[in-house]
Every structure is written in C-alpha cells, then in structure tokens.
Design an enzyme around this catalytic site. Structure first.
Site, mmCIF file in Angstrom:
data_model
loop_
_atom_site.group_PDB
_atom_site.id
_atom_site.type_symbol
_atom_site.label_atom_id
_atom_site.label_comp_id
_atom_site.label_asym_id
_atom_site.label_seq_id
_atom_site.Cartn_x
_atom_site.Cartn_y
_atom_site.Cartn_z
ATOM 1 C CD GLU A 37 -3.040 -0.370 -0.073
ATOM 2 O OE1 GLU A 37 -3.019 -0.225 -1.267
ATOM 3 O OE2 GLU A 37 -3.649 -1.341 0.543
ATOM 4 C CB THR A 39 4.662 0.275 -2.392
ATOM 5 O OG1 THR A 39 3.572 -0.615 -2.815
ATOM 6 C CG2 THR A 39 5.169 0.017 -0.883
ATOM 7 N N GLY A 122 -13.186 1.709 -1.536
ATOM 8 C CA GLY A 122 -11.690 1.505 -1.778
ATOM 9 C C GLY A 122 -11.306 0.331 -2.816
ATOM 10 C CB SER A 125 -15.630 2.306 -8.437
ATOM 11 O OG SER A 125 -15.235 3.372 -7.881
ATOM 12 C CB SER A 126 -12.035 6.160 -10.199
ATOM 13 O OG SER A 126 -10.991 5.459 -9.470
ATOM 14 C CG ASP A 170 -5.994 1.592 -7.920
ATOM 15 O OD1 ASP A 170 -5.382 0.796 -7.384
ATOM 16 O OD2 ASP A 170 -6.468 2.584 -7.627
ATOM 17 C CE1 TYR A 217 -2.995 7.159 -2.885
ATOM 18 C CE2 TYR A 217 -2.492 9.110 -4.798
ATOM 19 C CZ TYR A 217 -2.409 7.907 -4.226
ATOM 20 O OH TYR A 217 -1.807 6.861 -5.180
HETATM 21 C C1 GLA Z 1 -5.140 4.231 -4.760
HETATM 22 C C2 GLA Z 1 -4.247 4.617 -5.892
HETATM 23 C C3 GLA Z 1 -3.064 3.790 -6.087
HETATM 24 C C4 GLA Z 1 -2.221 3.374 -4.717
HETATM 25 C C5 GLA Z 1 -3.212 3.140 -3.776
HETATM 26 C C6 GLA Z 1 -2.564 3.144 -2.321
HETATM 27 O O1 GLA Z 1 -5.805 3.046 -4.990
HETATM 28 O O2 GLA Z 1 -4.849 4.729 -7.022
HETATM 29 O O3 GLA Z 1 -2.463 4.023 -7.141
HETATM 30 O O4 GLA Z 1 -1.423 4.438 -4.646
HETATM 31 O O5 GLA Z 1 -4.144 4.245 -3.463
HETATM 32 O O6 GLA Z 1 -1.474 1.900 -2.276
#
Ligand code: GLA
Length: 385
Positions: A37, A39, A122, A125-126, A170, A217
């Site tokens: 996470e 990373t 989390g 979805s995007s 993602d 974030y």
């Molecule tokens: C979101 C971001 C990813 C990643 C995670 C945290 O999902 O879109 O790129 O940084 O948070 O691990």
C-alpha cells in the site's frame, strides 16, 4: 424480463436512453490490493487482484458526448476539454481527452455505464470505469490499443485530468488481471508476474466512504517526495523511496523529521513485506501471508497514518476470531478490510466480526467473499439481451 447482469443493464439503458443499439462495449473489474500500500508511486511492488464485480461501458456514435449511468439513469452531456466538474463523467471526459491526443477517439459519442463495483469502498471503481471506457471509446474510433496503452490512458485521465496523483497499481491490475491469480507488479522495473491465489478472500466494508480527491492522498504523496529528498540530504542516495535500504533506517531515524521518517519506514518495510507475501503466496503459506497482512495494517495505522478506527476494529476483530490476517486495502481513510482465513472458518469469522462491529460501531458491515477474477475484456452480445 429485466436484465440483471451489468452488460444487460448497460445495453438496455443505452437503448432506452438513445433509441439505438450500442456499437462497442468493454468491461473491467474492481480490485483488492492484497498488500503493497502506497508503494506504487514510490517505485515499489504491489500485489493486487481483480474481483468478480465489473463495470461495463457500452458506446455508440454521436455528434457530441453524452453519457448515462445506471445509478441515476440521467443522460448528461459533457465536454472532454472542459475542467473537471466533480461529477462521475469527469473520468469519461479525462479518458476521451487523452484519447483525442492520440487520435484514438471520435469527436462525439454516446455512452452507457452499469457497474457492480461499489463506489467509495476502496475497490477502484474509478480505475474500472476509466479502463473500460478507454477500451470502449478507442474501439468506437476503430483503434486497437494494447492493454499497456489503455493503462496509460486511464492513468493519465485520473492523474492529469481528474487530479488524483495516483500511482499505476489500479489501472494495471484492472487491465492485466488473471482469474485465480494476484498480480505482483514491480512499479520501479515495470514488470508483472501472476502469482496463484485460489483461496477465497473475505471482504468487509467499513461503510466509511473515502474520496481520493479530498487531499489526504495527495498530501501523503508530497510527504513521500519530501522524505526522499531528506534521505538524499542525509547521505542515502536512492532512486525512489522504496529503494532506500532497510539497513539505512536506523541512521536516518533522528535525522529526518519524525513524520517523514514514519512515512519512509512504512514504504521501505511494506516493500519488503510485499515481496515476502508474493513468495509466501506462491508457496501457499497462508499463515505467513496473514502475518504480513497484519504487519502491513499496523504500519498503515501507525506509520503511514492512512487507516481509520473502524478499519482498525475490524482487523483486530478478524484476528481475535482466528483469521490468518487482515488489513485495510486501497488508499485508506475508509473503504474495505480484506480478511484471509481458512475457508471453513469464513462463516464463523464473518458472524463474529459482524456482531463485534454492530456492538462497537453501531451498524452491520456489508460483507462478501471473492475469488481473484480476470481483468479487462471486450463485451458484445447486447442484441441478445
Ligand atoms: C489508490 C491509488 C493507487 C495506490 C493506492 C494506495 O488506490 O489509485 O495508485 O497508490 O491508492 O496503495
């Protein structure tokens, strides 16, 4: 009969809204990050897998851009070159704007979307929406883009246009996932390896919605950049934060601002944990994977400070009731906790966790079991729905 699959829903929504059949379609899944996470934007590894809940985007020609979502059924007109408006169509606009730059989108079109990926949980979805839209819209322009190119389109749309300074985890897993496998994606080297994951995983939603664009974030990203700069000033020259050797941590403690040091420690140790988890997963050593998940959660809670009390309670409760491990997945500050446990204990653990959560937080959490699913694919066949 009313359609129930997202493809059926999207196609009949398209027909109902635009009085024509869609020409092209694509679908992409949500994802769960097993571990790794924060990373991905620090040059480190991630170990996500796709879930069997998908977002379907169908599209057809048009002289301007219009879109409709099964969530509200309202046809919205949008302009891809306009500034983001805080609406779901921003993601479509971002994708189309990037595709326009590659001459891979027509000047106008009609889009219908249906999704089973929960929003704000989390579960990406995007990225599911952006990757599926990139595929569908480029098909509308008769362009066949590689999965790698579609990842870039979706990433630029979210990063440059919508303004969340996300890494590429993602979009990458959503595009490349293989059923019954997690994906070890080394972001620094840009390499991907599928690691068998045939165990069902329990997901427990905190019910706390997180919104990435809210700033937490992007703030963490800035802290990571500052931490790397501070490491360099402290005499440790690394290409990225995840490349700072674990052996340098002791020397850097005390030389860095304490907050930056905690962010650094999370990224460096999470990098090691993620690689260890990929090895343990390949060896089907689930108790070891579970221990790494618990360590990862503690690190997110104490060092990266991106957890929330509801998630901390769920993780503690999972552990108490005999799970191998559990952690908050995704960007954080809400969303979903994943629980790794022997299959035959799932029912008892989820019952006990639901009871704890009701007592401690005052509501029943949504829970479901998933198996690692496959990534992006083209969709057709709406004439039969
Ligand atoms: C979101 C971001 C990813 C990643 C995670 C945290 O999902 O879109 O790129 O940084 O948070 O691990």
């Amino acid at each position: 009969m009313r359609p129930t699959s997202p493809l059926g829903i999207a196609s009949s929504l398209f027909q109902g809204s635009f009085a024509s059949q869609p020409l092209v379609g694509a679908s992409a899944p949500g994802r769960v990050n097993l571990i790794g996470e924060h990373t991905d934007y620090n040059g480190g590894p991630v170990l996500p897998f796709a879930i069997p809940r998908r977002t379907v985007v169908v599209a057809g020609p048009g002289d301007r851009w219009q879109a409709v979502s099964a969530l509200d059924g309202v046809v919205t007109e949008f302009e891809p070159s306009a500034a983001p408006e805080g609406r779901w169509t921003d993601y479509l606009a971002g994708v189309i704007r990037v595709l326009h730059g590659m001459r891979a989108a027509p000047p106008g079109g009609r889009i219908a979307v249906a999704s089973r990926v929960p929003v704000g949980a989390g579960l990406s979805s995007s990225a599911a929406l952006a990757v599926a839209a990139a595929k569908a819209v480029s098909q509308l322009a008769r362009r066949r883009l590689s999965r790698e190119a579609l990842v870039e389109v979706a990433w630029h749309a979210e990063h440059d246009v919508v303004g969340v300074q996300c890494g590429r985890m993602d979009q990458t897993v959503v595009a490349h996932a293989l059923a019954r496998h997690a994906l070890l994606y080394e972001t620094g080297e840009d390499t991907r390896r599928h690691v068998p994951l045939d165990l069902p995983v329990l997901l427990v939603e905190t019910g706390v919605s997180h919104r990435l664009a809210d700033g937490g974030y992007n703030r963490r990203r800035a802290e990571c950049t500052a931490a790397l700069e501070a490491c360099r000033q402290g005499g440790v020259d690394a290409v990225s934060l995840s490349a700072v050797p674990e052996s340098a941590l002791d020397a850097l403690d005390g030389r860095l601002d304490p907050v930056l040091f905690r962010r650094l420690r999370h990224v460096v140790l999470e990098t090691a944990r993620t690689r260890a988890a990929a090895l343990a997963l390949a060896a089907r050593d689930y108790p070891r994977v579970g221990r790494l998940l618990l360590e990862g959660h503690a690190s997110i809670r104490d060092d990266f400070e991106s957890s929330c009390s509801e998630a901390d309670r769920l993780v503690a409760s999972a552990q108490r009731h005999g799970a191998w491990g559990a952690r908050l997945t995704g960007a954080g500050w809400g969303g979903t906790v994943l629980v790794l446990a022997p299959v035959e204990r799932h029912a008892a653990i989820s019952r006990a966790m639901a009871a704890d959560y009701r007592r401690e937080v005052g509501r029943a959490p949504a829970m479901w079991t998933v198996r690692a699913a496959s990534g992006l694919r083209s969709e057709r066949g709406w004439s039969h729905v």
